[in-house]
Design an enzyme around this catalytic site. Sequence first.
Site, PDB file in Angstrom:
ATOM      1  N   GLY A 151       0.796  -1.212   0.000  1.00 53.14           N
ATOM      2  CA  GLY A 151       0.000   0.000   0.000  1.00 53.14           C
ATOM      3  C   GLY A 151       0.828   1.260   0.000  1.00 53.14           C
ATOM      4  O   GLY A 151       0.340   2.328  -0.379  1.00 53.14           O
ATOM      5  N   ASP A 194       4.221   1.696  -1.440  1.00 54.49           N
ATOM      6  CA  ASP A 194       4.792   1.862  -2.781  1.00 54.49           C
ATOM      7  C   ASP A 194       4.024   0.940  -3.724  1.00 54.49           C
ATOM      8  O   ASP A 194       4.495  -0.120  -4.132  1.00 54.49           O
ATOM      9  CB  ASP A 194       6.288   1.535  -2.769  1.00 54.49           C
ATOM     10  CG  ASP A 194       6.995   2.002  -4.039  1.00 54.49           C
ATOM     11  OD1 ASP A 194       6.303   2.460  -4.965  1.00 54.49           O
ATOM     12  OD2 ASP A 194       8.235   1.893  -4.110  1.00 54.49           O
ATOM     13  N   THR A 222      -0.963  -2.764  -3.428  1.00 49.90           N
ATOM     14  CA  THR A 222      -1.676  -3.783  -4.175  1.00 49.90           C
ATOM     15  C   THR A 222      -1.704  -3.450  -5.663  1.00 49.90           C
ATOM     16  O   THR A 222      -1.964  -2.311  -6.057  1.00 49.90           O
ATOM     17  CB  THR A 222      -3.097  -3.942  -3.639  1.00 49.90           C
ATOM     18  OG1 THR A 222      -3.032  -4.412  -2.301  1.00 49.90           O
ATOM     19  CG2 THR A 222      -3.956  -4.862  -4.474  1.00 49.90           C
ATOM     20  N   ASN A 253      -7.918   5.506   4.859  1.00 49.04           N
ATOM     21  CA  ASN A 253      -7.803   5.525   3.409  1.00 49.04           C
ATOM     22  C   ASN A 253      -8.987   4.795   2.784  1.00 49.04           C
ATOM     23  O   ASN A 253      -9.482   3.813   3.316  1.00 49.04           O
ATOM     24  CB  ASN A 253      -6.462   4.932   2.950  1.00 49.04           C
ATOM     25  CG  ASN A 253      -6.548   3.469   2.585  1.00 49.04           C
ATOM     26  OD1 ASN A 253      -7.044   3.096   1.519  1.00 49.04           O
ATOM     27  ND2 ASN A 253      -6.079   2.610   3.494  1.00 49.04           N
ATOM     28  N   GLY A 291      -8.973   2.479  -2.820  1.00 47.59           N
ATOM     29  CA  GLY A 291      -9.675   1.628  -3.771  1.00 47.59           C
ATOM     30  C   GLY A 291      -8.776   0.986  -4.809  1.00 47.59           C
ATOM     31  O   GLY A 291      -9.150   0.887  -5.988  1.00 47.59           O
ATOM     32  N   PHE A 292      -7.589   0.542  -4.373  1.00 47.90           N
ATOM     33  CA  PHE A 292      -6.666  -0.165  -5.284  1.00 47.90           C
ATOM     34  C   PHE A 292      -6.326   0.672  -6.509  1.00 47.90           C
ATOM     35  O   PHE A 292      -6.407   0.204  -7.649  1.00 47.90           O
ATOM     36  CB  PHE A 292      -7.244  -1.511  -5.739  1.00 47.90           C
ATOM     37  CG  PHE A 292      -7.272  -2.600  -4.692  1.00 47.90           C
ATOM     38  CD1 PHE A 292      -6.630  -2.468  -3.476  1.00 47.90           C
ATOM     39  CD2 PHE A 292      -7.948  -3.793  -4.942  1.00 47.90           C
ATOM     40  CE1 PHE A 292      -6.654  -3.481  -2.527  1.00 47.90           C
ATOM     41  CE2 PHE A 292      -7.983  -4.818  -4.008  1.00 47.90           C
ATOM     42  CZ  PHE A 292      -7.342  -4.658  -2.786  1.00 47.90           C
ATOM     43  N   ASN A 309       1.950  -7.774  -3.900  1.00 45.24           N
ATOM     44  CA  ASN A 309       0.600  -7.920  -3.376  1.00 45.24           C
ATOM     45  C   ASN A 309      -0.379  -7.717  -4.537  1.00 45.24           C
ATOM     46  O   ASN A 309      -0.314  -6.711  -5.238  1.00 45.24           O
ATOM     47  CB  ASN A 309       0.401  -6.862  -2.280  1.00 45.24           C
ATOM     48  CG  ASN A 309      -0.970  -6.854  -1.661  1.00 45.24           C
ATOM     49  OD1 ASN A 309      -1.975  -6.883  -2.349  1.00 45.24           O
ATOM     50  ND2 ASN A 309      -1.023  -6.749  -0.344  1.00 45.24           N
ATOM     51  N   ASN A 353      -4.434 -10.222  -1.651  1.00 43.32           N
ATOM     52  CA  ASN A 353      -5.210  -9.306  -0.820  1.00 43.32           C
ATOM     53  C   ASN A 353      -6.703  -9.593  -0.995  1.00 43.32           C
ATOM     54  O   ASN A 353      -7.271  -9.285  -2.043  1.00 43.32           O
ATOM     55  CB  ASN A 353      -4.879  -7.861  -1.200  1.00 43.32           C
ATOM     56  CG  ASN A 353      -5.457  -6.844  -0.236  1.00 43.32           C
ATOM     57  OD1 ASN A 353      -6.342  -7.156   0.551  1.00 43.32           O
ATOM     58  ND2 ASN A 353      -4.954  -5.623  -0.296  1.00 43.32           N
ATOM     59  N   SER A 366      -9.182  -5.726   1.666  1.00 44.16           N
ATOM     60  CA  SER A 366      -9.366  -4.284   1.661  1.00 44.16           C
ATOM     61  C   SER A 366     -10.851  -3.964   1.836  1.00 44.16           C
ATOM     62  O   SER A 366     -11.705  -4.584   1.190  1.00 44.16           O
ATOM     63  CB  SER A 366      -8.868  -3.679   0.346  1.00 44.16           C
ATOM     64  OG  SER A 366      -9.273  -2.322   0.254  1.00 44.16           O
ATOM     65  N   ASN A 388     -12.165  -1.282   0.770  1.00 43.19           N
ATOM     66  CA  ASN A 388     -12.456  -0.205  -0.168  1.00 43.19           C
ATOM     67  C   ASN A 388     -12.801  -0.658  -1.583  1.00 43.19           C
ATOM     68  O   ASN A 388     -13.026   0.172  -2.461  1.00 43.19           O
ATOM     69  CB  ASN A 388     -11.262   0.763  -0.219  1.00 43.19           C
ATOM     70  CG  ASN A 388     -10.959   1.344   1.146  1.00 43.19           C
ATOM     71  OD1 ASN A 388     -11.855   1.764   1.865  1.00 43.19           O
ATOM     72  ND2 ASN A 388      -9.689   1.330   1.522  1.00 43.19           N
ATOM     73  N   THR A 389     -12.828  -1.967  -1.825  1.00 43.47           N
ATOM     74  CA  THR A 389     -13.311  -2.515  -3.086  1.00 43.47           C
ATOM     75  C   THR A 389     -14.594  -3.274  -2.793  1.00 43.47           C
ATOM     76  O   THR A 389     -14.568  -4.244  -2.023  1.00 43.47           O
ATOM     77  CB  THR A 389     -12.269  -3.457  -3.720  1.00 43.47           C
ATOM     78  OG1 THR A 389     -11.102  -2.689  -4.068  1.00 43.47           O
ATOM     79  CG2 THR A 389     -12.814  -4.123  -4.978  1.00 43.47           C
ATOM     80  N   LYS A 446      -3.705 -12.042   2.765  1.00 43.73           N
ATOM     81  CA  LYS A 446      -3.875 -10.915   3.687  1.00 43.73           C
ATOM     82  C   LYS A 446      -5.324 -10.849   4.157  1.00 43.73           C
ATOM     83  O   LYS A 446      -6.246 -10.798   3.341  1.00 43.73           O
ATOM     84  CB  LYS A 446      -3.487  -9.606   3.010  1.00 43.73           C
ATOM     85  CG  LYS A 446      -3.449  -8.418   3.968  1.00 43.73           C
ATOM     86  CD  LYS A 446      -2.739  -7.228   3.350  1.00 43.73           C
ATOM     87  CE  LYS A 446      -2.546  -6.111   4.369  1.00 43.73           C
ATOM     88  NZ  LYS A 446      -1.774  -4.987   3.795  1.00 43.73           N
ATOM     89  N   THR A 473      -6.500  -2.866   7.094  1.00 44.30           N
ATOM     90  CA  THR A 473      -7.106  -1.787   7.871  1.00 44.30           C
ATOM     91  C   THR A 473      -8.444  -2.239   8.464  1.00 44.30           C
ATOM     92  O   THR A 473      -9.061  -3.200   8.000  1.00 44.30           O
ATOM     93  CB  THR A 473      -7.317  -0.548   7.002  1.00 44.30           C
ATOM     94  OG1 THR A 473      -8.112  -0.914   5.861  1.00 44.30           O
ATOM     95  CG2 THR A 473      -5.991   0.018   6.536  1.00 44.30           C
ATOM     96  N   GLY A 476      -0.233  -0.687  13.357  1.00 42.97           N
ATOM     97  CA  GLY A 476       0.059   0.058  14.569  1.00 42.97           C
ATOM     98  C   GLY A 476       1.466  -0.109  15.104  1.00 42.97           C
ATOM     99  O   GLY A 476       1.684   0.057  16.305  1.00 42.97           O
TER     100      GLY A 476
END
Length: 358
Positions: free
Chosen positions: A64, A66, A87, A112, A115-116, A143, A176, A179, A181-182, A216, A245, A294
């Site tokens: 996430g 780079d 990803t 964040n 959304g990939f 990833n 992955n 996430s 966000n997808t 993941k 996350t 964390g």
Amino acid sequence: MIYRAVVRTLLFGVDPEVSHDVALTLLGAAGPVWSWVPGPGRDPLLETTVSGIRFPSPLGLAGGFDKAARAMEAWPALGFGFVEVGTVTALPQPGNPRPRLFRLPEDEALINRLGFNSPGADAVAARLAALRRRRYPIPLAVNIGRSRAVGNEAASDDYAVSLDRLHAFADFLVVNLSSPNTPGLRALQMREAAVPLLDRLAARNRALGEKPLFVKVAPDLTEGELEEIVSALDGRAHGLVAANTTVRRDGLRSAARDEAGGVSGRPLRDLATRTIRTLWRLTRGRVPIIGVGGIFTAEDAYEKIKAGAALVELYTGFVYGGPGAPRRIARGLRTLLARDGFQSLSQAVGVEARPAER
């Protein structure tokens, strides 16, 4: 101190995604200069072997950060023991509309909903091919995630495209499935969806020359759901990354706390550690776990290692702690291991989870 007092103040004065992009651009522009900076040195107490791969340090850069392999020469020079690119999605995609990255400074956290965003597997493969023309000094993971334009019913084909394109350039791969966000992605963690997906990827992995394949997972899964994903690994994947996350908002104080997306940083620390401890118990310590979430200090990293993580990764702790964080945390981790009488990192893995097995 200079980073926190000056550089971070400047970076935190602009939009988070803009400052992230500027940082990657500057790190990448330094290019060959980084080759003059020694990477993580050989230290018998910190180096470890996981899934047959030797890591000079257990501390890696999380997926996430780079996403498109833009600053690869920088990561060994900054003291990371490995790096996870991505990803990466099979299809190029812009991700969600901006703004989609938010700082929560009072909580030392980020939200964040990227959304990939990805230039696609072909573009990242081209960058990694150029990088791999010479020896890369630390292990490199890639990833892969599901393209947004593809539904879960076709996810196996989509992931297989990415794996085929990127396999040659990775020391190990991360799938992955977690996430937030997808849309619909997290449903792929359930056994009925995960088994056919991982069957397909395992077959391609073996055909291309088997490399370690990690999955993941989300920190928001129940123990029963974690047990499902563990059972889906059998004969298909080799390890786990815990965790992605969280969608929880417990105790957050910052103004941006109600923004949609996944929370990383300090608020994720204990939840990720509990997930690692549960996975260690469910797998009886036989499946390597990469712990993320964390980690700001050596004590945070050590906590995850003792809970069952064979390796650990930084993301938000790197944003807040700056370029000196990897070496600082590695030095502190070495001190903690020596203090407790461990002669190798592997001896510490899972020591606090083991009593639950008896």
